[in-house]
Design an enzyme around this catalytic site. Structure first.
Site, PDB file in Angstrom:
ATOM      1  N   ALA A 206       0.927  -1.159  -4.519  1.00 16.69           N
ATOM      2  CA  ALA A 206       2.212  -1.589  -5.061  1.00 16.69           C
ATOM      3  C   ALA A 206       2.015  -1.878  -6.550  1.00 16.69           C
ATOM      4  CB  ALA A 206       2.678  -2.833  -4.329  1.00 16.69           C
TER       5      ALA A 206
ATOM      6  N   GLY B  23      -0.724  -0.841  -1.016  1.00 10.85           N
ATOM      7  CA  GLY B  23       0.474  -0.139  -0.550  1.00 10.85           C
ATOM      8  C   GLY B  23       0.260   1.366  -0.416  1.00 10.85           C
TER       9      GLY B  23
ATOM     10  N   GLU C 163      -1.271   1.800   2.854  1.00  7.49           N
ATOM     11  CA  GLU C 163      -0.242   1.478   3.850  1.00  7.49           C
ATOM     12  C   GLU C 163       0.768   2.618   3.984  1.00  7.49           C
ATOM     13  OE1 GLU C 163       0.165  -2.282   1.618  1.00  7.49           O
ATOM     14  OE2 GLU C 163       0.398  -3.204   3.570  1.00  7.49           O
TER      15      GLU C 163
ATOM     16  N   GLU D  79      -5.781  -6.381  -1.699  1.00 11.20           N
ATOM     17  CA  GLU D  79      -4.801  -7.397  -2.124  1.00 11.20           C
ATOM     18  C   GLU D  79      -5.422  -8.773  -2.272  1.00 11.20           C
ATOM     19  OE1 GLU D  79      -4.310  -5.161   0.275  1.00 11.20           O
ATOM     20  OE2 GLU D  79      -2.313  -4.273   0.105  1.00 11.20           O
TER      21      GLU D  79
END
Ligand code: CAA
Length: 258
Positions: free
Chosen positions: A65, A109, A112, A132
């Site tokens: 992200a 992300g 993911e 993260e």
């Protein structure tokens, strides 16, 4: 449709969606994720698409992200916007098969997103990780849940707690990816897999996805019952008659998605 952060090409029944933020290693910002949701919705509706590939660049599938976009946000912002919920649900709503073709970094992300696809083909340069923890947060698009289902608790804990990266060989060994190919062949090999899927009956492909995904959502007994009901239901289709007739007549089936 023209996108700012994606390049979309449709050819031979395959929609190739390329994440395209080269300056940020394809970091997933709101713009990219909302464009991806639109592109997936369009591909799902388009009769000239029978399989979807999501890929990035040679260096990065996606490095997570977008940290710049998130860094100043508060709890109220994140919760109020339900940050990334709508966008990340879009991939789960997509009924057609989606393959992630991963080269380079698939982190946070990015990992993911790859795991939310139906399966992952990785280049030998791929690196997966959920780092993260180094940013003082946990995964936010399903990483703690999906990685654990893919590789088991011990490896998932290791990845999330240490933030270490997993190379392609370990990812294949652990069941995170379905195959590893040389980097130069990533797209051609993924397109070959997509072409194989595209020649099947679309109805059957949708049914396969529903059945396999159900295995994550329910008990074994319920999942087997669901599968059996879908198996029975497919005998109402012309494609079942065609598939079985073609086998008996020793010819290739001509599926018509009926
Ligand atoms: N967000 C925003 N920008 C990013 C980014 C990210 N996740 N990852 C890389 N970039 C940017 C860098 O800031 C840099 O931009 P500038 O040139 O403007 O400084 C550019 O991409 C190139 O990156 P690097 O110079 O860092 O490249 P490198 O080859 O030295 O390192 C890397 C590559 C190891 C992937 C490193 O960039 C990195 O560690 N990135 C962050 C990975 C990460 O922590 N991901 C998790 C994000 S949080 C998340 O994803 C939460 C969630 O689950 C929803």
């Amino acid at each position: 449709m023209a996108y700012e952060t994606l390049i979309v090409e449709i050819e031979d029944y395959i929609a190739l969606i390329r994440l395209n933020r080269p300056d940020a290693l394809n970091a997933l910002n709101s713009k990219l994720l909302s464009e991806l949701a639109v592109a997936l919705g369009e591909a799902d509706k388009d009769d000239s698409v029978r399989c979807i590939i999501i890929t990035g660049s040679e260096k990065a599938f996606a490095a997570g992200a977008d940290i710049k976009e998130m860094s100043e946000k508060t709890f109220v912002d994140m919760f109020g916007e339900d940050f990334f919920a709508r966008e990340s649900d879009a991939i789960m709503r997509t009924r057609k098969p989606i393959i992630a073709a991963v080269s380079g970094y698939a982190l946070g992300g990015g990992c993911e997103l790859a795991m939310a696809c139906d399966f992952i083909i990785a280049s030998d340069t791929a690196k997966f990780g959920q780092p993260e923890i180094n940013l003082g947060v946990v995964a936010g698009i399903g990483g703690t849940q999906r990685l654990t289902r893919f590789v088991g608790k011990s490896k998932s804990m290791d990845m999330h707690l240490t933030g270490r990266f997993m190379d392609a060989a370990e990812a294949e060994r652990s069941g995170l990816v379905s195959r590893v190919v040389p980097a130069k062949d990533l797209l051609s090999e993924t397109k070959k897999a997509a072409a194989k899927i595209a020649e099947k009956s679309m109805l059957t492909s949708l049914a396969v996805k529903e059945c396999v995904n159900r295995s994550y959502e329910t008990t074994l007994r319920e999942g087997i019952l669901f599968e059996r009901r879908v198996f029975h239901a497919l005998f109402a289709t012309e494609d079942q008659k065609e598939g079985m007739a073609a086998f008996l007549e020793k010819r290739q089936p001509q599926f018509r998605d009926r």
